[in-house]
Design a protein around this motif. Structure first.
Motif, short mmCIF file in Angstrom:
data_model
loop_
_atom_site.label_atom_id
_atom_site.label_comp_id
_atom_site.label_asym_id
_atom_site.label_seq_id
_atom_site.Cartn_x
_atom_site.Cartn_y
_atom_site.Cartn_z
N GLU A 104 0.82 -1.20 0.00
CA GLU A 104 0.00 0.00 0.00
C GLU A 104 0.86 1.26 0.00
OE1 GLU A 104 -3.02 0.09 2.92
OE2 GLU A 104 -3.89 -1.84 2.35
N ALA A 105 1.97 1.23 0.74
CA ALA A 105 2.89 2.37 0.72
C ALA A 105 3.51 2.53 -0.66
CB ALA A 105 3.97 2.18 1.78
N TYR A 107 2.22 1.64 -3.67
CA TYR A 107 1.34 2.22 -4.71
C TYR A 107 0.78 3.59 -4.31
CZ TYR A 107 -2.77 0.03 -2.30
OH TYR A 107 -3.74 -0.37 -1.40
N THR A 108 1.20 4.10 -3.17
CA THR A 108 0.93 5.51 -2.84
C THR A 108 2.13 6.39 -3.20
OG1 THR A 108 -0.52 4.87 -1.01
CG2 THR A 108 0.35 7.11 -0.99
N ILE A 112 3.03 9.32 -6.69
CA ILE A 112 3.46 10.68 -6.32
C ILE A 112 4.79 11.02 -6.99
CG2 ILE A 112 4.25 12.11 -4.40
CD1 ILE A 112 2.19 10.72 -2.64
#
Length: 319
Positions: A104-105, A107-108, A112
């Motif tokens: 999750e980190a 694909y965040t 960006i």
């Protein structure tokens, strides 16, 4: 379950369809009529100004980034479909993962980073392309109106009296542009209609003449609604807004006649707002201005709607 009682799924027809789809995609990719020289431009026309390669480079970089992301996503999809498909022998539900913090980190953070890189290069190139620091050799006031274009050549033409800095027809242009107008620029103009055609090519619309190798500043004004001034091989376009004056500069480096159009839906006859750009030698350009003067097309056509009060305030605060 198949009719004979086995749980074997009909995979051969699916594989056949996948092969057919891949073949069709390959045909579409190779049957576009483009030569090997066209592929590096990725659909863009051949640049005809000194500034256009910067735009082309940004376009190519965006495509490269999109392709890299696409290959990664397609690879993950195919990997998941092939290596995590349902087993033929096991029917139980596989373990369910509710969340995974590292993924999750990832694909965040990755999007960006991608957006930040694209933003940096876009902002860098946009700042360079819209810079008006260099004093232009030629100034043209492009006037958009329903349903054609007018071109005010702000120049000191022999035998033409007047001053662009005080001409009432150019009141819509801010002083920050007028201050750089040539002294005693009586000027000449050309104006078209949708029925106007270029005498050499027969293409519809009026023809804007420009000198090769000289920096041209376009000052864009509108008489009615929002238009957009787009010279296709310049790879550059900008909105023509009533009550607001836009400007940009280019240096044409290829002689020839090129197509231009309005790129903003501006009403019922938007599709007829076409024009041509003829890039010639500086001597031929000066002769064209003299020919317009001989035709009596001296002075300037009305530039358009005057700037609104809040727009004047904005420009004053940004100076």
């Amino acid at each position: 379950m198949s009719p004979n009682g086995s749980d074997r799924s009909p995979r051969r027809p699916m594989r056949r369809k996948l092969l057919q789809a891949m073949t069709a995609g390959l045909v579409l990719a190779t049957a576009t009529g483009c030569t090997y020289k066209d592929f590096p431009r990725l659909g863009m026309p051949t640049p005809t100004t000194e500034e256009a390669p910067r735009i082309l480079s940004l376009w190519q970089g965006s495509w490269a980034a999109a392709l890299a992301v696409g290959v990664l996503v397609w690879g993950l999809i195919l990997w998941s479909a092939m290596f995590h498909r349902r087993s033929r022998t096991k029917v139980e539900v596989p373990p369910q993962t509710r969340y995974n913090m590292p993924i999750e980190a990832l694909y965040t953070v990755v999007p960006i980073i991608i957006i930040s890189v694209l933003f940096y290069f876009t902002a860098r190139d946009e700042t360079k392309l819209l810079s008006l620091d260099k004093k232009p050799d030629v100034t043209v006031n492009v006037v958009g109106f329903q349903w054609s274009w007018g071109f005010n050549y702000v120049a000191n033409v022999p035998g033409v009296s007047g001053d662009a800095k005080t001409d009432k027809n150019l009141d819509a242009i801010p002083d920050r542009f007028k201050n750089q107008f040539p002294a005693n620029a009586g000027g000449v103009y050309d104006v078209g209609t949708p029925a106007t055609r270029n005498p050499q090519t027969g293409n519809p619309g009026p023809t804007l003449w420009l000198p090769k190798g000289q920096t041209v500043r376009f000052i864009l004004t509108s008489r009615d609604v929002i238009h957009s001034f787009w010279v296709v091989p310049f790879l550059m376009k900008q909105d023509v807004i009533p009550g607001h004056t836009n400007a940009f500069q280019v240096t044409p480096n290829h002689e020839g006649t090129f197509l231009g159009k309005c790129a903003e839906l501006c009403g019922v006859d938007h599709s007829r707002m076409l024009f041509n750009v003829k890039v010639v030698s500086p001597a031929a350009y000066q002769k064209h201005l003299q020919d317009l003067a001989k035709k009596g097309q001296t002075g300037y056509v009305p530039a358009g709607i005057a700037q609104t009060s809040h727009e004047k305030n904005r420009e004053t605060n940004n100076l």
